[in-house]
Design an enzyme around this catalytic site. Sequence first.
Site, PDB file in Angstrom:
ATOM      1  N   GLY A 197      -5.121 -15.633  -6.213  1.00  0.00           N
ATOM      2  CA  GLY A 197      -5.804 -16.335  -7.287  1.00  0.00           C
ATOM      3  C   GLY A 197      -6.174 -17.763  -6.942  1.00  0.00           C
ATOM      4  O   GLY A 197      -6.648 -18.506  -7.797  1.00  0.00           O
ATOM      5  N   GLU A 257       0.814  -1.218   0.000  1.00  0.00           N
ATOM      6  CA  GLU A 257       0.000   0.000   0.000  1.00  0.00           C
ATOM      7  C   GLU A 257       0.848   1.270   0.000  1.00  0.00           C
ATOM      8  O   GLU A 257       0.339   2.364   0.210  1.00  0.00           O
ATOM      9  CB  GLU A 257      -0.966  -0.012   1.189  1.00  0.00           C
ATOM     10  N   GLY A 286      -8.173 -18.461  -4.159  1.00  0.00           N
ATOM     11  CA  GLY A 286      -9.401 -18.451  -3.370  1.00  0.00           C
ATOM     12  C   GLY A 286      -9.232 -18.102  -1.901  1.00  0.00           C
ATOM     13  O   GLY A 286     -10.210 -18.116  -1.154  1.00  0.00           O
ATOM     14  N   TYR A 345     -13.576  -7.099  -4.938  1.00  0.00           N
ATOM     15  CA  TYR A 345     -14.688  -6.838  -4.032  1.00  0.00           C
ATOM     16  C   TYR A 345     -16.002  -6.689  -4.791  1.00  0.00           C
ATOM     17  O   TYR A 345     -17.037  -7.204  -4.364  1.00  0.00           O
ATOM     18  CB  TYR A 345     -14.418  -5.596  -3.180  1.00  0.00           C
ATOM     19  N   GLU A 352     -10.311  -4.571   9.023  1.00  0.00           N
ATOM     20  CA  GLU A 352      -9.200  -3.621   9.028  1.00  0.00           C
ATOM     21  C   GLU A 352      -8.197  -3.945   7.938  1.00  0.00           C
ATOM     22  O   GLU A 352      -7.766  -3.060   7.212  1.00  0.00           O
ATOM     23  CB  GLU A 352      -8.508  -3.624  10.401  1.00  0.00           C
TER      24      GLU A 352
END
Length: 157
Positions: free
Chosen positions: A93, A24, A95, A131, A83
């Site tokens: 990839g 991130e 699962g 998502y 969080e």
Amino acid sequence: MIRPATPDDVPVLIDLIRELAEYERAPQEAKATPAQLHEALFGPHPAAFAHMAVDDETGEPVGMAMWFLNFSTWHGVHGVYLEDLYVRPSARGQGHGKALLRELARICRDRGYTRLQWWVLNWNAPAIDFYRSLGAQPMSDWTVYRLDGEALAALAA
């Protein structure tokens, strides 16, 4: 395989948190210590929870979901705030991320919670696509605010 984290998982959780911070683009932000994480997860008053994604063949942890309870005053019940969700690049990839979210959804269902929510960085298109594929929707009519550092200290003074 998804399982609740144990105290023995704290070192790998710290590693996963740091890997996520690196991904991130904020490695300097990951300041949690093993002692802090242990206290938050397994101390006398746990404030957070964690689940581990474990490789079925090797038994090695490959991902995590760190979460805590929130509360909806409108619904009058708790929800789960995710969080951090992180799966190591070598295990993506397969699962694991979906399985972690499925476990949190089951916790919500089984406990009568009405929400599972989280934030995602606007630039993280792979996560956003993932998502959305699960049916999650952005809350575009809300803006996140935060007080920290000097602003938090000033308000508290």
